[in-house]
Scaffold this active site. Sequence first.
Site, PDB file in Angstrom:
ATOM      1  N   GLU A   9       0.866  -1.180   0.000  1.00 44.60           N
ATOM      2  CA  GLU A   9       0.000   0.000   0.000  1.00 44.60           C
ATOM      3  C   GLU A   9       0.895   1.220   0.000  1.00 44.60           C
ATOM      4  O   GLU A   9       1.931   1.242   0.661  1.00 44.60           O
ATOM      5  CB  GLU A   9      -0.838   0.038   1.288  1.00 44.60           C
ATOM      6  CG  GLU A   9      -1.878  -1.036   1.411  1.00 44.60           C
ATOM      7  CD  GLU A   9      -3.121  -0.771   0.572  1.00 44.60           C
ATOM      8  OE1 GLU A   9      -3.433   0.414   0.332  1.00 44.60           O
ATOM      9  OE2 GLU A   9      -3.757  -1.755   0.159  1.00 44.60           O
ATOM     10  N   ASN A 190       6.397   6.983  -0.063  1.00 45.35           N
ATOM     11  CA  ASN A 190       7.715   6.482  -0.471  1.00 45.35           C
ATOM     12  C   ASN A 190       8.490   5.811   0.659  1.00 45.35           C
ATOM     13  O   ASN A 190       9.713   5.869   0.708  1.00 45.35           O
ATOM     14  CB  ASN A 190       8.570   7.612  -1.062  1.00 45.35           C
ATOM     15  CG  ASN A 190       7.883   8.235  -2.252  1.00 45.35           C
ATOM     16  OD1 ASN A 190       7.343   7.498  -3.089  1.00 45.35           O
ATOM     17  ND2 ASN A 190       7.850   9.537  -2.310  1.00 45.35           N
ATOM     18  N   ARG A 191       7.745   5.212   1.551  1.00 43.56           N
ATOM     19  CA  ARG A 191       8.353   4.481   2.675  1.00 43.56           C
ATOM     20  C   ARG A 191       9.168   5.377   3.603  1.00 43.56           C
ATOM     21  O   ARG A 191      10.026   4.910   4.343  1.00 43.56           O
ATOM     22  CB  ARG A 191       9.237   3.312   2.156  1.00 43.56           C
ATOM     23  CG  ARG A 191       8.438   2.247   1.402  1.00 43.56           C
ATOM     24  CD  ARG A 191       7.371   1.662   2.294  1.00 43.56           C
ATOM     25  NE  ARG A 191       6.632   0.555   1.719  1.00 43.56           N
ATOM     26  CZ  ARG A 191       5.356   0.613   1.315  1.00 43.56           C
ATOM     27  NH1 ARG A 191       4.697   1.753   1.360  1.00 43.56           N
ATOM     28  NH2 ARG A 191       4.742  -0.462   0.874  1.00 43.56           N
ATOM     29  N   LEU A 192       8.931   6.694   3.515  1.00 43.71           N
ATOM     30  CA  LEU A 192       9.602   7.600   4.458  1.00 43.71           C
ATOM     31  C   LEU A 192       8.660   7.815   5.643  1.00 43.71           C
ATOM     32  O   LEU A 192       7.993   8.834   5.760  1.00 43.71           O
ATOM     33  CB  LEU A 192       9.976   8.927   3.779  1.00 43.71           C
ATOM     34  CG  LEU A 192      11.014   8.774   2.678  1.00 43.71           C
ATOM     35  CD1 LEU A 192      11.395  10.125   2.096  1.00 43.71           C
ATOM     36  CD2 LEU A 192      12.266   8.072   3.202  1.00 43.71           C
TER      37      LEU A 192
END
Length: 213
Positions: A9, A190-192
Amino acid sequence: MPDIGQLREEYINDGLSREQLNASPIEQFRAWFSQAQKAELPEPNAMTLATVDSEGQPWQRIVLLKAYDEKGFVFYTNYESSKSKEIEGNSQVSLHFPWIALSRQVAITGKAEKVSTTESLRYFVSRPFGSRLGAWVSQQSKVISSRNVLEMKLQELKAKFKDGEVPLPSFWGGYRVDPETMEFWQGGANRLHDRFLYKKQIDGDWEIARLSP
Ligand SMILES: Cc1cc2nc3c(=O)[nH]c(=O)nc-3n(C[C@H](O)[C@H](O)[C@H](O)COP(=O)(O)O)c2cc1C
């Protein structure tokens, strides 16, 4: 069916900044818990409790959070269950709330201690009749030969306590987990992701650190 390696997701939300954080992790938890309720997450008070046994083996199971404040996070259980034996041997435990629909998790570490009998009783009498009987029926975590054993015991207890007055079993009650660390995790684009770890200091104040996701 997609390969589960491809299931992901994208988390699109505002993230979590240090300015937004409450100085108290309990207040921060209160804010997030109320948002989890408003979002109508199923059982937002369901949390995973991790304990460690005498051989260093970790175990986990879900229990329901029934109260929380500055003194800690309270759940109720059978004092003769496996989890209770593990807590008696090592009171360091961990709690985890997986609020996935909000791209959030909260992880807590701390010491578990039994609540007073008065506190357990106060909660016990607030439970529905069936749940009060259930506490008596189950020798939690013990091996049983069949479900029938439970059904028969339930019938027996229904007859015994037919006036509705069910006493608090001596082997049933609450634990309070006094938090030492609390981590708030907010998924970002963005997985940050944003992670903030509160650590209780000797003077009782909380130090806050941002962790790399
Ligand atoms: C949604 C959910 C809520 C649960 N709530 C509790 C609870 O509040 N107290 C409890 O003792 N067990 C609860 N259980 C059962 C525990 O997960 C566990 O099976 C049981 O406590 C025995 O654990 P143990 O053998 O490790 O001691 C719940 C299970 C689920 C799936």
